[in-house]
Design a protein around this motif. Structure first.
Motif, PDB file in Angstrom:
ATOM      1  N   MET A 190     -10.567   7.046  17.680  1.00  0.00           N
ATOM      2  CA  MET A 190      -9.430   6.163  17.485  1.00  0.00           C
ATOM      3  C   MET A 190      -9.319   5.790  16.009  1.00  0.00           C
ATOM      4  O   MET A 190     -10.293   5.386  15.392  1.00  0.00           O
ATOM      5  N   PHE A 191      -8.153   5.948  15.465  1.00  0.00           N
ATOM      6  CA  PHE A 191      -7.921   5.605  14.062  1.00  0.00           C
ATOM      7  C   PHE A 191      -7.684   4.113  13.921  1.00  0.00           C
ATOM      8  O   PHE A 191      -6.938   3.516  14.684  1.00  0.00           O
ATOM      9  N   ARG A 192      -8.349   3.535  12.939  1.00  0.00           N
ATOM     10  CA  ARG A 192      -8.137   2.127  12.626  1.00  0.00           C
ATOM     11  C   ARG A 192      -7.779   2.045  11.152  1.00  0.00           C
ATOM     12  O   ARG A 192      -8.503   2.556  10.317  1.00  0.00           O
ATOM     13  N   GLU A 193      -6.669   1.405  10.841  1.00  0.00           N
ATOM     14  CA  GLU A 193      -6.273   1.295   9.442  1.00  0.00           C
ATOM     15  C   GLU A 193      -7.217   0.371   8.691  1.00  0.00           C
ATOM     16  O   GLU A 193      -7.888  -0.471   9.289  1.00  0.00           O
ATOM     17  N   SER A 194      -7.257   0.529   7.390  1.00  0.00           N
ATOM     18  CA  SER A 194      -8.114  -0.332   6.578  1.00  0.00           C
ATOM     19  C   SER A 194      -7.570  -1.765   6.591  1.00  0.00           C
ATOM     20  O   SER A 194      -6.387  -2.003   6.846  1.00  0.00           O
ATOM     21  N   PHE A 195      -8.454  -2.705   6.292  1.00  0.00           N
ATOM     22  CA  PHE A 195      -8.041  -4.102   6.219  1.00  0.00           C
ATOM     23  C   PHE A 195      -6.965  -4.275   5.140  1.00  0.00           C
ATOM     24  O   PHE A 195      -5.992  -4.998   5.342  1.00  0.00           O
ATOM     25  N   TYR A 196      -7.158  -3.608   4.015  1.00  0.00           N
ATOM     26  CA  TYR A 196      -6.191  -3.718   2.917  1.00  0.00           C
ATOM     27  C   TYR A 196      -4.801  -3.255   3.376  1.00  0.00           C
ATOM     28  O   TYR A 196      -3.801  -3.921   3.111  1.00  0.00           O
ATOM     29  N   HIS A 197      -4.748  -2.133   4.058  1.00  0.00           N
ATOM     30  CA  HIS A 197      -3.459  -1.620   4.535  1.00  0.00           C
ATOM     31  C   HIS A 197      -2.797  -2.635   5.472  1.00  0.00           C
ATOM     32  O   HIS A 197      -1.593  -2.898   5.377  1.00  0.00           O
ATOM     33  N   PHE A 198      -3.581  -3.203   6.372  1.00  0.00           N
ATOM     34  CA  PHE A 198      -3.058  -4.249   7.253  1.00  0.00           C
ATOM     35  C   PHE A 198      -2.565  -5.446   6.435  1.00  0.00           C
ATOM     36  O   PHE A 198      -1.481  -5.977   6.668  1.00  0.00           O
ATOM     37  N   LEU A 199      -3.394  -5.870   5.472  1.00  0.00           N
ATOM     38  CA  LEU A 199      -3.059  -7.038   4.662  1.00  0.00           C
ATOM     39  C   LEU A 199      -1.738  -6.835   3.919  1.00  0.00           C
ATOM     40  O   LEU A 199      -0.949  -7.765   3.775  1.00  0.00           O
ATOM     41  N   MET A 200      -1.461  -5.619   3.501  1.00  0.00           N
ATOM     42  CA  MET A 200      -0.226  -5.347   2.767  1.00  0.00           C
ATOM     43  C   MET A 200       1.016  -5.576   3.630  1.00  0.00           C
ATOM     44  O   MET A 200       2.090  -5.865   3.106  1.00  0.00           O
ATOM     45  N   THR A 201       0.864  -5.507   4.945  1.00  0.00           N
ATOM     46  CA  THR A 201       2.000  -5.771   5.839  1.00  0.00           C
ATOM     47  C   THR A 201       2.337  -7.260   5.875  1.00  0.00           C
ATOM     48  O   THR A 201       3.388  -7.644   6.390  1.00  0.00           O
ATOM     49  N   LEU A 202       1.445  -8.089   5.341  1.00  0.00           N
ATOM     50  CA  LEU A 202       1.634  -9.546   5.376  1.00  0.00           C
ATOM     51  C   LEU A 202       2.195 -10.114   4.078  1.00  0.00           C
ATOM     52  O   LEU A 202       2.420 -11.319   3.980  1.00  0.00           O
ATOM     53  N   ALA A 260      -4.065  -9.781  -3.385  1.00  0.00           N
ATOM     54  CA  ALA A 260      -4.869  -8.578  -3.157  1.00  0.00           C
ATOM     55  C   ALA A 260      -4.112  -7.340  -3.629  1.00  0.00           C
ATOM     56  O   ALA A 260      -4.721  -6.397  -4.151  1.00  0.00           O
ATOM     57  N   PHE A 261      -2.805  -7.342  -3.475  1.00  0.00           N
ATOM     58  CA  PHE A 261      -1.970  -6.232  -3.942  1.00  0.00           C
ATOM     59  C   PHE A 261      -2.141  -6.024  -5.445  1.00  0.00           C
ATOM     60  O   PHE A 261      -2.142  -4.892  -5.932  1.00  0.00           O
ATOM     61  N   LEU A 262      -2.310  -7.111  -6.182  1.00  0.00           N
ATOM     62  CA  LEU A 262      -2.450  -7.049  -7.639  1.00  0.00           C
ATOM     63  C   LEU A 262      -3.891  -6.786  -8.092  1.00  0.00           C
ATOM     64  O   LEU A 262      -4.135  -6.568  -9.272  1.00  0.00           O
ATOM     65  N   ASP A 263      -4.824  -6.779  -7.152  1.00  0.00           N
ATOM     66  CA  ASP A 263      -6.250  -6.595  -7.446  1.00  0.00           C
ATOM     67  C   ASP A 263      -6.591  -5.105  -7.361  1.00  0.00           C
ATOM     68  O   ASP A 263      -6.814  -4.564  -6.288  1.00  0.00           O
ATOM     69  N   SER A 264      -6.656  -4.450  -8.508  1.00  0.00           N
ATOM     70  CA  SER A 264      -6.876  -2.998  -8.525  1.00  0.00           C
ATOM     71  C   SER A 264      -8.264  -2.594  -8.038  1.00  0.00           C
ATOM     72  O   SER A 264      -8.479  -1.432  -7.692  1.00  0.00           O
ATOM     73  N   SER A 265      -9.199  -3.528  -7.972  1.00  0.00           N
ATOM     74  CA  SER A 265     -10.565  -3.205  -7.535  1.00  0.00           C
ATOM     75  C   SER A 265     -10.821  -3.505  -6.063  1.00  0.00           C
ATOM     76  O   SER A 265     -11.919  -3.259  -5.559  1.00  0.00           O
ATOM     77  N   PHE A 266      -9.845  -4.060  -5.373  1.00  0.00           N
ATOM     78  CA  PHE A 266     -10.024  -4.405  -3.955  1.00  0.00           C
ATOM     79  C   PHE A 266     -10.487  -3.159  -3.189  1.00  0.00           C
ATOM     80  O   PHE A 266      -9.970  -2.068  -3.411  1.00  0.00           O
ATOM     81  N   PRO A 267     -11.462  -3.301  -2.282  1.00  0.00           N
ATOM     82  CA  PRO A 267     -11.935  -2.143  -1.506  1.00  0.00           C
ATOM     83  C   PRO A 267     -10.876  -1.684  -0.487  1.00  0.00           C
ATOM     84  O   PRO A 267     -10.905  -2.056   0.687  1.00  0.00           O
ATOM     85  N   LYS A 268      -9.968  -0.878  -0.945  1.00  0.00           N
ATOM     86  CA  LYS A 268      -8.759  -0.537  -0.191  1.00  0.00           C
ATOM     87  C   LYS A 268      -8.995   0.287   1.074  1.00  0.00           C
ATOM     88  O   LYS A 268      -8.195   0.256   1.985  1.00  0.00           O
TER      89      LYS A 268
END
Length: 74
Positions: free
Chosen positions: A1-13, A29-37
């Motif tokens: 089962m595929f689970r999207e990354s937390f970052y990808h989910f967070l971007m929807t918010l 987080a969008f502006l944080d280039s080092s976030f573990p995407k």
């Protein structure tokens, strides 16, 4: 089962106008280039935020966002 990354989910918010705390977290987080995407790991992301995210005023905001993430992924 595929689970999207937390970052990808967070971007929807992301919300530019009058964001809630979680939405502001997403905006920053969008502006944080080092976030573990690519991460789906609570401990990895939590540690990163504790060490690097001065933009996050409290870890309870992350905890609340993580709970939303888990609810969406299940």
């Amino acid at each position: 089962m595929f689970r999207e990354s937390f970052y990808h989910f967070l971007m929807t918010l992301r919300q530019p106008n009058q964001p809630t705390e979680i939405e502001q977290f997403a905006n920053n987080a969008f502006l944080d280039s080092s976030f573990p995407k690519q991460s789906q790991d609570f401990d990895e992301i939590s540690h990163y935020l504790e060490e690097n995210a001065e933009y996050l005023p409290g870890m309870t905001i992350f905890d609340d966002a993580w709970q939303l993430y888990l609810e969406k992924m299940n």
